[in-house]
Each structure stands twice: as structure tokens, then as C-alpha cells.
Motif scaffolding. Structure first.
Motif, short mmCIF file in Angstrom:
data_model
loop_
_atom_site.label_atom_id
_atom_site.label_comp_id
_atom_site.label_asym_id
_atom_site.label_seq_id
_atom_site.Cartn_x
_atom_site.Cartn_y
_atom_site.Cartn_z
N THR A 179 -54.77 32.13 -52.32
CA THR A 179 -55.53 33.29 -52.50
C THR A 179 -56.05 33.29 -54.03
O THR A 179 -56.94 33.61 -54.31
N ARG A 180 -54.83 33.08 -54.81
CA ARG A 180 -55.36 32.93 -56.34
C ARG A 180 -56.23 31.88 -56.46
O ARG A 180 -57.36 32.25 -57.36
N ALA A 181 -56.17 30.86 -56.00
CA ALA A 181 -57.12 29.75 -56.22
C ALA A 181 -58.46 30.15 -55.53
O ALA A 181 -59.47 29.70 -56.47
N ALA A 182 -58.54 30.95 -54.54
CA ALA A 182 -59.88 31.26 -54.22
C ALA A 182 -60.48 32.27 -55.15
O ALA A 182 -61.63 32.25 -55.34
N PHE A 183 -59.61 33.09 -55.60
CA PHE A 183 -60.12 34.21 -56.79
C PHE A 183 -60.73 33.40 -57.94
O PHE A 183 -61.64 33.63 -58.50
N LEU A 184 -60.13 32.26 -58.45
CA LEU A 184 -60.49 31.36 -59.64
C LEU A 184 -61.78 30.74 -59.15
O LEU A 184 -62.65 30.52 -60.07
N GLU A 185 -61.51 30.24 -58.17
CA GLU A 185 -62.91 29.40 -57.69
C GLU A 185 -64.30 30.31 -57.64
O GLU A 185 -65.28 29.80 -58.33
N ALA A 186 -64.13 31.65 -57.37
CA ALA A 186 -65.41 32.58 -57.36
C ALA A 186 -65.60 32.71 -58.73
O ALA A 186 -66.61 32.89 -59.10
N CYS B 252 -66.14 25.68 -66.76
CA CYS B 252 -65.33 26.41 -67.30
C CYS B 252 -63.90 26.10 -66.52
O CYS B 252 -64.05 25.58 -65.40
N HIS B 253 -63.15 26.80 -67.26
CA HIS B 253 -61.78 26.63 -66.62
C HIS B 253 -61.08 28.00 -67.00
O HIS B 253 -61.29 28.66 -67.81
N GLU B 254 -60.59 28.51 -65.91
CA GLU B 254 -60.10 29.95 -65.77
C GLU B 254 -58.33 29.95 -65.64
O GLU B 254 -57.93 29.26 -65.01
N GLU B 255 -57.97 30.95 -66.39
CA GLU B 255 -56.42 31.05 -66.09
C GLU B 255 -56.04 32.45 -65.50
O GLU B 255 -56.69 33.46 -66.10
N PHE B 256 -55.46 32.46 -64.44
CA PHE B 256 -55.33 33.75 -63.88
C PHE B 256 -54.11 34.72 -64.54
O PHE B 256 -53.34 34.28 -65.06
N VAL B 257 -54.74 35.94 -64.68
CA VAL B 257 -53.60 37.08 -65.24
C VAL B 257 -53.08 38.06 -64.16
O VAL B 257 -52.05 38.08 -63.96
N ASN C 235 -60.43 51.11 -55.14
CA ASN C 235 -60.95 51.60 -54.10
C ASN C 235 -61.23 50.39 -53.06
O ASN C 235 -60.08 49.80 -52.72
N ARG C 236 -62.38 50.22 -52.76
CA ARG C 236 -62.58 48.91 -51.79
C ARG C 236 -62.81 47.62 -52.59
O ARG C 236 -62.77 46.61 -51.92
N GLN C 237 -62.89 47.75 -53.88
CA GLN C 237 -63.02 46.56 -54.52
C GLN C 237 -61.56 45.94 -55.39
O GLN C 237 -60.55 46.92 -55.47
N LEU C 238 -61.61 44.68 -55.65
CA LEU C 238 -60.63 44.06 -56.31
C LEU C 238 -61.01 43.89 -57.94
O LEU C 238 -62.19 43.30 -58.01
N LEU C 239 -60.23 44.10 -58.92
CA LEU C 239 -60.44 43.49 -60.21
C LEU C 239 -59.60 42.49 -60.29
O LEU C 239 -58.30 42.48 -60.43
N LEU C 240 -60.27 41.63 -60.92
CA LEU C 240 -59.64 40.16 -61.15
C LEU C 240 -59.72 39.85 -62.96
O LEU C 240 -60.56 39.90 -63.48
N GLY C 241 -58.46 40.01 -63.43
CA GLY C 241 -58.08 39.60 -64.63
C GLY C 241 -57.94 38.22 -64.94
O GLY C 241 -56.90 37.46 -64.56
N ILE C 242 -58.94 37.63 -65.86
CA ILE C 242 -58.61 36.25 -66.02
C ILE C 242 -58.87 35.82 -67.52
O ILE C 242 -59.20 37.19 -68.40
#
Length: 227
Positions: free
Chosen positions: A35-42, A72-77, A83-90
Motif C-alpha cells: 500500500t505504501r508503494a501504491a501511495f508513492l507511485e501515485a 522524481c523520487h519520494e520518501e514516505f513519511v 474524513n473520506r480523504q487520506l493525507l499522504l506526507g512525503i
């Protein structure tokens, strides 16, 4: 224009700001590796192609004949639920690169903290909004607001010490462009006459020495010169 070495900036961070814990209160969402990989891919897909972010990059504006790309390259935080949304910190490192014969040509680039609002659309994670840190005090006040108590210190450390992220970006570009793995980046200002003015396009530009690299941290004047 303030020039600071990022590693030095982080080394003085704790003494100057003893409390860098985040203040965001949303629920932390635990995610597995897939799931983390899917977030970073998005996030990667969005940051590399969003026209509002890449349209004014140096090569895209000045040398479209080179057909530049943003890598780009992203590192997960962290991920938080709102609510119904997710906040992705990177922390994201992005660089505009192109091939010109045997050269890997570099243009605009940055490394910064980002908070992405993400939704699942037809089973695919999609970025809806991006929040960037505000200027002032090395971005710390706004980063604290953007992240959880544990997330903010990790984000600040990554953005200050993550110069290796740009190595990953450049390695990907060499592979995509079919260049040898030891090809150095030649910045666009090295291709231009030293007396030719660099046109401002809403990004901070500077001239490079061959052994130096310039990174703009989006939303701030924090930059680094890496020997």
C-alpha cells in the motif's frame, strides 16, 4: 538569496528549535509495504506530470527541443485520515533532465516536504491537492502544522539530509535515456555563455561550477550547494 548547506541546517535544527514535533491531529493510518508503494507511485505520477508544477521549468521553457522530462523520487513519511480523504506526507526530490547527444542535461530541481490529499478513484489512488511548506524559519512552523508529532521531525530530517534522493533520480534518467551509468549531469547554465543572462521563470536560477549542484526547495529559499 540565502544559501545554506542542508546538512548543516539540520545539525543546528534541534538546538534552535527544541520542539519540532508536529501538531496535526488526524488519525494515523498504518499501511503495509504494498500500500505504501501504491501511495508513492501515485505521488510520483502526479509530481512528474502535473502541468501546473512542471510547465515553467527551465528546460521546458528554454530548451523544449531537448524534450526534457521530470524525474522524481519520494520518501514516505506518513498517511493520515481526514474524513473520506487520506493525507499522504512525503519528502520529494524532483529534477528536470534531458538527453543531448552523450550529455545528461539538468535544469530545474527541488527537494521539499509535501502533504498530498489522495483519493481512491475506481480503485486507483489519485492526488487531488498538494500542500507545500511556507517560507520562514526553515519551513519548520508550517511543517509542524502539516504533520503528526512523529511525522514532522522525520520530514524535516529527510529534506535536510536526503541528498542521495537526487542520485536515485539521476540514475533513473540515465537508464531511461540510455546513457552510461557514469554520465555526469551537465546543467543548462554550463551549456550557455557565461555572459548570457539567466531568465527568471518563477524558479530560482544560478550558475553552476561543474562539481556543484543546485537544489531549490519549493516554497523557501533553502538551497544546498553539494561539492
Amino acid at each position: 538569496m540565502a544559501l545554506v548547506v542542508a546538512v548543516v541546517a539540520w545539525s543546528v535544527l534541534q538546538p534552535r528549535w527544541p520542539d519540532v514535533a508536529g501538531t496535526a491531529k488526524e488519525e494515523i493510518v498504518s499501511v503495509d509495504s504494498s500500500t505504501r508503494a501504491a501511495f508513492l507511485e501515485a505521488a510520483d505520477r502526479f509530481l512528474e506530470t502535473d502541468p501546473d508544477r512542471v510547465g515553467n521549468y527551465v528546460l521546458a521553457s528554454d530548451r523544449p527541443d531537448l524534450s526534457p522530462r521530470v524525474f522524481c523520487h519520494e520518501e514516505f513519511v506518513e498517511v493520515r485520515r481526514k474524513n473520506r480523504q487520506l493525507l499522504l506526507g512525503i519528502v520529494a526530490a524532483c529534477q528536470e533532465l534531458a538527453r543531448s547527444g552523450p550529455l545528461l542535461v539538468g535544469g530545474s530541481g527541488y527537494r521539499t516536504v509535501l502533504l498530498l490529499t489522495v483519493e481512491s478513484v475506481d480503485g486507483r489512488l489519485t492526488v487531488r491537492q498538494v500542500e507545500e511548506p511556507l517560507d520562514g524559519d526553515l519551513n519548520i512552523p508550517s511543517v509542524r502544522e502539516m504533520f503528526s508529532p512523529r511525522g514532522a521531525p522525520r520530514a524535516l530530517e529527510l529534506v535536510a539530509t536526503g541528498s542521495g534522493m537526487h542520485d536515485v533520480v539521476e540514475e533513473e534518467a540515465r537508464e531511461v535515456f540510455g546513457l552510461p551509468s557514469d554520465t555526469d549531469v551537465t546543467y543548462i547554465t554550463e551549456l550557455e555563455s557565461a555572459s548570457s543572462p539567466v531568465r527568471s521563470l518563477g524558479l530560482i536560477h544560478t550558475n553552476f561550477r561543474p562539481a556543484d549542484r543546485f537544489i531549490q526547495v519549493t516554497g523557501t529559499t533553502l538551497m544546498e550547494i553539494i561539492p
